[in-house]
Design an enzyme around this catalytic site. Structure first.
Site: not given
Length: 534
Positions: A59, A199, A218, A238, A242-243, A257, A322
Site C-alpha cells: 500500500r 482496502k 480489521h 498485516s 490473521k490469515t 481480513d 501475496r
C-alpha cells in the site's frame, strides 16, 4: 457547483451489452487469457496467474486521501491516515482520468461487500487491467442469480493504474487513492498493487456501517463447526497472523481480513482471501498452500524459476508477496460468511522488541487499551520503504482504514465485549529471546497451541502471573507449550537488556496513548504499563 463526472458519463451505458471498450463480468478464463496476451502476468506451471506490481509492492499510505467536503467533514477522523484533499483536485483528476480512459478497454465488475444481506454494499469496480478485474472477482462477494438485475452501485471504484497524477499540488507523488464519501466514489491511479482496491472499499465500510450499529473490524474470524456459539475473531495488522491462524482445519473459516459485528453476529465483508505468500510451505500452512495449485489464484510479486514454478522463499521483488483466491478454495470455509457473536477475541501483535508475552489474558479495560493502541511491527514490504520490522501503533489494529475517529470503533467494541462476555487475549506472534536481529520469530506451532487453548476455554481460569512492566496476566501453563516460552524475560540471555527494552516499549505505549487521554476513561488509561515503569 459540482463538476461533471467524465468517467460516469463515459460509462453511462453500464448494464447494457458490451461496447467496443467496455467488458462486463468476464469469466476467469477470459481474464487470464487477456492478462497473458497483454503481458500483465505470466502463467505458473501449477496454474495461477503471476503478476508484478513493482515499484508499488504494498500500500501507499502517503498517497491516500479523503475528500474534505461539508457533508462528511465533521464525521472524519482527520490526520495522518485520513489526509484531506479538496474537491477541486478530485474533480480535476477525475476529468483527466476520463480523458485517459476514452477509447481504452475497461473491465467492469459488479459485486458486493458484506455477506449479511441486511448490510451489504453493492460495489462496482472499473479498471483498465484484466487481472485487477479478476482480483475484484476473487476478493468481493460474487453476485448470485438475479442480483445484477437493476444493479445500482453503492460505491464505485475507478482504477486506472497506468494513469499518473502529474503536476497536482496536493498530491505527494504521481500515485493517488482518493475516497469521496458523499459521491460514493474512489479513484485510484499510479499503482498496480491490487490491495488498494479492496482496502478502499474497506475504508468506505468503516465510514458507513457504524451509523447502522455495525462495528467494522480489521480481523479474521472462524467458528467451531460443532458449536455455532464458539466464534473467534483475530485482530491484527498485516503479517501478524490473521490469515494463518484463522485457517485452522478444525474450524470453519468465516474470513481472513475484514468483518462486521452487528446485533445479529459476525459477517465477512469479502468473498476471498489475500494471504501473505513469503516462505509459504505445505507443512506450515497447508490450506493456503493448496490454493497455489488452483486455477483462479493470483500471485502478486512471487518469483518464478526457470520451470515456471513459484519460489515462495524468494523475496527478490518484495517480502510482501501475496495470493488472492476465492474463499471457497479453502476446504473448510463458511458458505454463508456469517456466524454468531464472538466468544473469544484475540489481538495479534508482532512485537519487534521481543518483550511482550506470547499470550496473555486481558481485562475489559486492558482490551480497550490495547485496541486503541494497536501495537505491532510493520513488516518488510507491507508498505513502501519499509525494509525491516519497525515498531508502530495503529489504532483499532487498522488505523489506515478507519475513516472515523478511533474512539468511535473502540466504544462500540467495548460495548459488545461487555454485552456478550467475550474473553480477550493478547497474542505476540513476533520475536522471542531478543529483539529483531537477535532473537527469533515465535514458533508457529507454539502460537497455534496457545490459540487453540484459548479457543477451547483452557486459559479462562488458568493460573496467571502479572507482568511487572505491562500489567498483563500471563498464564503459567499452556498445553503443548514449554513453560519457559511463556515468560519473555526468561528467553533472553541478558535479562538486563530485556528490562531496558521493556521499559523502552512501555514508554512508547504511554507516549502513544496520550492521543486518547482526553477521550479514554481513567480505568482504560490505567490499564497500560505502570507510570513508574513508563
Amino acid at each position: 457547483m459540482k463538476a461533471p463526472d467524465p468517467l460516469h458519463h463515459h460509462l453511462s451505458d453500464l448494464g447494457n451489452d458490451r461496447t467496443d471498450t467496455l467488458y462486463y463480468h468476464l469469466s476467469p478464463a477470459r481474464l487470464y487469457e487477456i492478462s497473458l496476451r497483454r503481458g500483465e502476468g505470466r502463467l505458473a506451471a501449477d496454474g495461477p496467474l503471476v503478476t508484478r506490481t513493482d515499484p508499488h509492492t504494498g500500500r501507499s499510505p502517503k498517497d491516500r486521501f479523503v475528500v474534505q467536503e461539508t457533508a462528511t467533514e465533521d464525521a472524519v477522523g482527520w490526520g495522518k491516515s485520513n489526509v484531506p484533499v479538496s474537491e477541486e483536485t478530485f474533480d480535476r483528476l477525475l476529468e483527466k482520468m476520463g480523458q485517459y480512459a476514452a477509447g481504452r478497454d475497461l473491465f467492469v465488475r459488479d459485486c458486493f461487500a458484506g455477506a449479511d444481506p441486511r448490510y451489504r454494499l453493492p460495489v462496482r469496480v472499473v479498471t483498465e487491467l484484466a487481472w485487477h478485474s479478476m482480483f475484484a472477482y476473487n476478493m468481493f462477494r460474487r453476485p448470485e442469480a438475479g442480483d445484477l438485475d437493476g444493479f445500482e452501485p453503492g460505491f464505485t471504484v475507478f482504477d486506472l493504474p497506468n494513469f499518473k497524477a502529474i503536476g497536482e499540488p496536493e498530491m505527494n507523488s504521481s500515485t493517488f487513492i482518493i475516497v469521496h464519501l458523499t459521491r460514493r466514489l474512489v479513484i485510484i491511479g499510479g499503482t498496480h498493487y491490487g490491495g488498494e482496491i479492496k482496502k478502499s472499499i474497506f475504508s468506505a465500510l468503516n465510514f458507513l456501517l457504524p451509523a447502522e450499529g455495525v462495528l467494522p473490524m480489521h480481523c479474521s474470524a472462524n467458528v467451531n463447526p460443532d458449536d455455532p456459539a464458539d466464534v473467534a475473531v483475530f485482530f491484527g495488522l498485516s503479517a501478524t497472523g490473521k490469515t494463518t491462524l484463522s485457517a485452522d482445519p478444525e474450524r470453519t473459516l468465516i474470513g481472513d481480513d475484514e468483518h462486521g459485528w452487528s446485533d445479529e453476529g459476525v459477517f465477512n465483508f469479502e468473498g476471498g482471501c489475500y494471504a501473505k505468500a513469503i516462505r509459504l510451505s505445505p507443512e506450515g500452512e497447508p490450506e493456503i498452500y493448496a490454493t497455489t495449485k488452483e486455477f483462479g489464484t493470483i500471485a502478486e510479486n512471487v518469483v518464478l524459476d526457470a520451470e515456471r514454478a513459484m519460489d515462495f522463499d524468494d523475496a527478490t521483488i518484495t517480502e510482501n508477496t501475496r495470493l488472492s483466491y476465492p474463499l471457497h478454495f479453502i476446504p473448510n470455509a463458511s458458505e454463508s460468511g456469517m456466524a454468531g457473536h464472538p466468544r473469544t477475541i484475540l489481538m495479534l501483535t508482532a512485537d519487534a522488541f521481543g518483550v511482550l508475552p506470547p499470550v496473555s489474558k486481558l481485562t475489559p479495560a486492558q482490551a480497550m487499551y490495547h485496541f486503541l493502541s494497536g501495537y505491532t511491527a510493520k513488516v518488510a514490504g507491507t508498505e513502501r520503504g519499509v525494509t525491516e520490522p519497525q515498531a508502530t501503533f495503529s489504532a483499532c489494529f487498522g488505523e489506515p482504514f478507519m475513516v472515523r475517529p478511533p474512539s468511535v470503533y473502540a466504544e462500540m467494541l467495548g460495548r459488545k465485549i461487555r454485552e456478550h462476555d467475550a474473553q480477550v487475549f493478547l497474542v505476540n506472534t513476533g520475536w522471542t529471546g531478543g529483539p529483531y536481529g537477535t532473537g527469533s520469530r515465535m514458533k508457529l506451532a507454539h502460537t497455534r497451541a496457545m490459540v487453540r487453548a484459548a479457543l477451547a476455554g483452557k486459559l479462562n481460569d488458568v493460573e496467571t502471573v502479572t507482568d511487572p512492566v505491562f500489567g498483563l496476566h500471563v498464564p503459567t501453563r499452556v498445553p503443548n507449550v514449554p513453560d519457559a516460552v511463556l515468560n519473555p524475560r526468561e528467553t533472553w540471555d541478558d535479562e538486563a537488556a530485556y528490562d531496558e527494552k521493556a521499559r523502552k516499549l512501555a514508554q512508547m505505549f504511554a507516549t502513544n496513548f496520550e492521543r486518547y487521554a482526553a477521550e479514554a476513561s481513567d480505568e482504560i488509561a490505567a490499564a497500560g504499563p505502570t507510570a513508574e515503569t513508563a
